[in-house]
Design a protein around this motif. Structure first.
Motif, short mmCIF file in Angstrom:
data_model
loop_
_atom_site.label_atom_id
_atom_site.label_comp_id
_atom_site.label_asym_id
_atom_site.label_seq_id
_atom_site.Cartn_x
_atom_site.Cartn_y
_atom_site.Cartn_z
N GLU B 65 0.69 -1.33 -0.05
CA GLU B 65 0.10 -0.07 -0.15
C GLU B 65 0.95 1.18 0.06
OE1 GLU B 65 -1.97 -1.29 3.47
OE2 GLU B 65 -0.63 -0.17 4.97
N ASP B 66 1.94 1.19 0.44
CA ASP B 66 2.71 2.43 0.59
C ASP B 66 4.09 2.45 -0.29
OD1 ASP B 66 2.40 2.43 4.13
OD2 ASP B 66 1.33 3.74 2.81
N TYR B 67 4.57 1.23 -0.57
CA TYR B 67 5.89 1.11 -1.19
C TYR B 67 5.75 0.09 -2.28
CZ TYR B 67 7.20 3.10 3.07
OH TYR B 67 7.55 3.83 4.15
N LYS B 68 6.69 0.36 -3.38
CA LYS B 68 6.79 -0.56 -4.58
C LYS B 68 8.09 -0.99 -4.62
CE LYS B 68 5.02 2.52 -7.70
NZ LYS B 68 3.98 3.04 -8.58
N VAL B 69 8.45 -2.22 -4.97
CA VAL B 69 9.54 -3.02 -4.88
C VAL B 69 9.91 -3.26 -6.16
CG1 VAL B 69 11.02 -4.80 -3.67
CG2 VAL B 69 8.93 -3.95 -2.69
N TYR B 70 11.16 -3.14 -6.41
CA TYR B 70 11.62 -3.26 -7.85
C TYR B 70 13.10 -4.26 -7.85
CZ TYR B 70 9.02 0.35 -9.77
OH TYR B 70 7.91 1.09 -10.16
N GLY B 71 13.28 -5.12 -8.69
CA GLY B 71 14.43 -5.77 -8.45
C GLY B 71 15.12 -6.07 -9.87
N TYR B 72 16.59 -6.26 -9.78
CA TYR B 72 17.45 -6.52 -10.89
C TYR B 72 18.58 -7.35 -10.62
CZ TYR B 72 21.13 -4.50 -13.86
OH TYR B 72 21.99 -4.20 -14.96
N VAL B 73 18.75 -8.42 -11.45
CA VAL B 73 19.68 -9.36 -11.21
C VAL B 73 20.97 -9.21 -12.00
CG1 VAL B 73 19.98 -11.89 -11.05
CG2 VAL B 73 17.86 -11.03 -10.50
N THR B 74 22.20 -9.57 -11.70
CA THR B 74 23.24 -9.18 -12.39
C THR B 74 23.73 -10.61 -13.05
OG1 THR B 74 24.69 -9.62 -10.68
CG2 THR B 74 24.19 -7.40 -11.26
N ASN B 75 24.37 -10.95 -13.96
CA ASN B 75 24.92 -12.23 -14.52
C ASN B 75 25.75 -13.03 -13.33
OD1 ASN B 75 24.29 -12.53 -17.36
ND2 ASN B 75 25.23 -11.27 -17.86
N SER B 76 25.98 -12.39 -12.24
CA SER B 76 26.82 -13.07 -11.24
C SER B 76 25.86 -13.50 -10.13
CB SER B 76 28.11 -12.34 -10.97
OG SER B 76 27.64 -11.04 -10.54
N LYS B 77 24.57 -13.27 -10.38
CA LYS B 77 23.51 -13.71 -9.51
C LYS B 77 23.63 -12.87 -8.29
CE LYS B 77 21.95 -16.80 -12.08
NZ LYS B 77 22.25 -16.09 -13.28
N VAL B 78 24.00 -11.44 -8.44
CA VAL B 78 24.04 -10.56 -7.40
C VAL B 78 22.74 -9.73 -7.49
CG1 VAL B 78 24.92 -8.27 -6.30
CG2 VAL B 78 26.39 -10.55 -6.72
N LYS B 79 21.82 -9.75 -6.47
CA LYS B 79 20.25 -9.20 -6.87
C LYS B 79 20.65 -7.54 -6.30
CE LYS B 79 19.00 -13.65 -6.10
NZ LYS B 79 20.02 -14.32 -5.43
N PHE B 80 20.03 -6.50 -6.75
CA PHE B 80 19.67 -5.30 -6.31
C PHE B 80 18.14 -5.26 -6.31
CE2 PHE B 80 23.94 -4.34 -7.01
CZ PHE B 80 24.33 -4.48 -8.52
N VAL B 81 18.04 -4.90 -4.91
CA VAL B 81 16.68 -4.64 -4.66
C VAL B 81 16.14 -3.19 -4.23
CG1 VAL B 81 14.35 -5.06 -3.25
CG2 VAL B 81 16.15 -6.82 -3.89
N MET B 82 15.06 -2.25 -4.70
CA MET B 82 15.10 -1.05 -4.53
C MET B 82 13.74 -0.94 -3.98
SD MET B 82 15.72 2.28 -6.59
CE MET B 82 16.65 1.35 -7.98
N VAL B 83 13.46 -0.20 -2.99
CA VAL B 83 11.96 0.09 -2.36
C VAL B 83 11.69 1.61 -2.70
CG1 VAL B 83 10.58 0.05 -0.55
CG2 VAL B 83 12.32 -1.68 -0.61
N VAL B 84 10.64 1.89 -3.47
CA VAL B 84 10.25 3.23 -3.61
C VAL B 84 9.07 3.71 -3.19
CG1 VAL B 84 10.05 4.72 -5.52
CG2 VAL B 84 11.42 2.79 -5.99
N ASP B 85 9.06 4.78 -2.66
CA ASP B 85 7.62 5.23 -2.20
C ASP B 85 6.48 5.38 -3.07
OD1 ASP B 85 7.57 7.64 0.47
OD2 ASP B 85 5.82 6.80 -0.52
N SER B 86 5.44 4.86 -2.73
CA SER B 86 4.45 4.51 -3.76
C SER B 86 3.61 6.15 -4.25
CB SER B 86 3.10 3.92 -3.24
OG SER B 86 3.33 2.54 -3.55
N SER B 87 3.92 7.20 -3.12
CA SER B 87 3.20 8.53 -3.58
C SER B 87 3.86 9.07 -4.60
CB SER B 87 3.11 9.27 -2.09
OG SER B 87 4.38 9.36 -1.69
N ASN B 88 5.29 8.82 -4.77
CA ASN B 88 6.00 9.38 -5.74
C ASN B 88 5.56 8.72 -7.44
OD1 ASN B 88 7.90 10.81 -7.13
ND2 ASN B 88 9.48 10.45 -5.54
N THR B 89 4.50 9.25 -7.97
CA THR B 89 4.14 8.59 -9.01
C THR B 89 4.73 9.12 -10.26
OG1 THR B 89 2.15 10.32 -8.94
CG2 THR B 89 1.69 8.18 -8.21
N ALA B 90 5.55 10.10 -10.05
CA ALA B 90 6.26 10.57 -11.29
C ALA B 90 7.32 9.85 -11.74
CB ALA B 90 6.95 12.07 -10.78
#
Lengths: 159, 139
Positions: B65-90
């Motif tokens: 409800e408050d946040y959105k979570v985005y993901g990204y995987v590299t070729n070496s299977k290292v994962k980046f996870v980013m949590v963003v505020d939902s109210s920031n629709t821009a």
């Protein structure tokens, strides 16, 4: 073109330096230096394995990773592609380079055959390091039948 | 604009995790932990569906409800996870992708640092300042 020479000279000096301080030419000391060289190559391979595939898409299977090593990694380090890649589809790959840049300046035949393994240890480590970053545990050994052709054997360790 | 950034190693332990505001960190840690399951699901789904091109960017993993979570995987299977505020629709997809690309570049630099042992927690100040620049972009 000068870039290739820089690495070759540096590598030659590394090998010379490790062997210069050898008061005991016995097999024990030799093994130490070979594993030091291999360790250096491993760390470099780990970093390269992170940087080189940065723009490429995800690898789908082991063979893709090996092909990447033969093409992109070899081109980045030695400015040429690997000449042949063979596999028995059971985890063993043989990479053959018919004119390995680190050996080509030494001889073109059987002279200096005993000295050749020293110059291959770093590259074995490089392959092992890159494979380890890309998620594959392996054992890499090199063999030379006649300079400058050399074969790298990669055996995947199934855990 | 990101509220929390995490770098997870291929063995699924965190190499770097940072969130603002600094109180209530545990909530973000839990979110990142649960998102790892979603990441694994996406990776295995991609493997089975014989897609010709496997992308590194995974996209929106799950919205709360408050946040959105985005993901990204590299070729070496290292994962980046980013949590963003939902109210920031821009925030658009492209911007998220460029943020992940910057993260990937900085991570590669950290890997190439001779003082860094792969598998350790990331202490690099340069990486820290890059993450700070991504997080504090409030007007």
């Amino acid at each position: 073109m000068a870039d290739a020479a820089l690495f070759e000279f540096l590598h030659t000096e590394m090998v010379a330096e490790l062997w210069a301080h050898h008061s005991d030419p016995g097999p024990g000391g030799q093994k130490m230096s070979l594993s030091v060289l291999e360790g250096m190559g491993f760390r470099v391979g780990q970093a390269l394995g992170e940087r080189l595939p940065q723009e490429t898409l995800a690898f789908r299977e082991e063979l893709d990773v090996l092909k990447f090593l033969c093409k992109d990694l070899w081109v980045a380090v030695f400015q040429k592609q690997m000449d042949s890649l063979r596999t028995n589809h059971q985890g063993t790959y043989v990479l053959q380079d018919n004119s390995f840049p680190l050996l080509i300046r030494m001889a073109a035949g059987l002279q200096y055959l005993e000295e050749a393994p020293k110059f291959l240890a770093f590259t074995c480590g490089l392959l092992r390091g890159a494979l380890s970053t890309l998620g594959i545990k392996s054992l890499v050994t090199a063999s030379v039948a006649s300079l400058p052709t050399c074969k790298f054997q990669v055996v995947i360790q199934k855990t | 604009m990101a509220v929390c950034v995490a770098v997870i190693a291929k063995e699924n332990y965190p190499l770097y995790i940072r969130s603002i505001p600094t109180e209530n960190e545990l909530k973000f840690h839990y979110m990142v932990h649960t998102s790892l399951d979603v990441v694994d699901e996406k990776i295995s789904a991609m493997g089975k569906a014989l897609v010709d091109q496997r992308e590194l960017y995974l996209g929106l993993l799950y919205p709360t409800e408050d946040y959105k979570v985005y993901g990204y995987v590299t070729n070496s299977k290292v994962k980046f996870v980013m949590v963003v505020d939902s109210s920031n629709t821009a925030l658009r997809d492209n911007e998220i992708r460029s943020m992940f690309r910057k993260l990937h570049n900085s991570y590669t630099d950290v890997m190439c640092n001779p003082f860094y042992n792969p598998g350790d927690r990331i202490h690099s100040r340069a990486f820290d300042s890059m993450v700070t620049s991504m997080m504090i972009q409030v007007c």
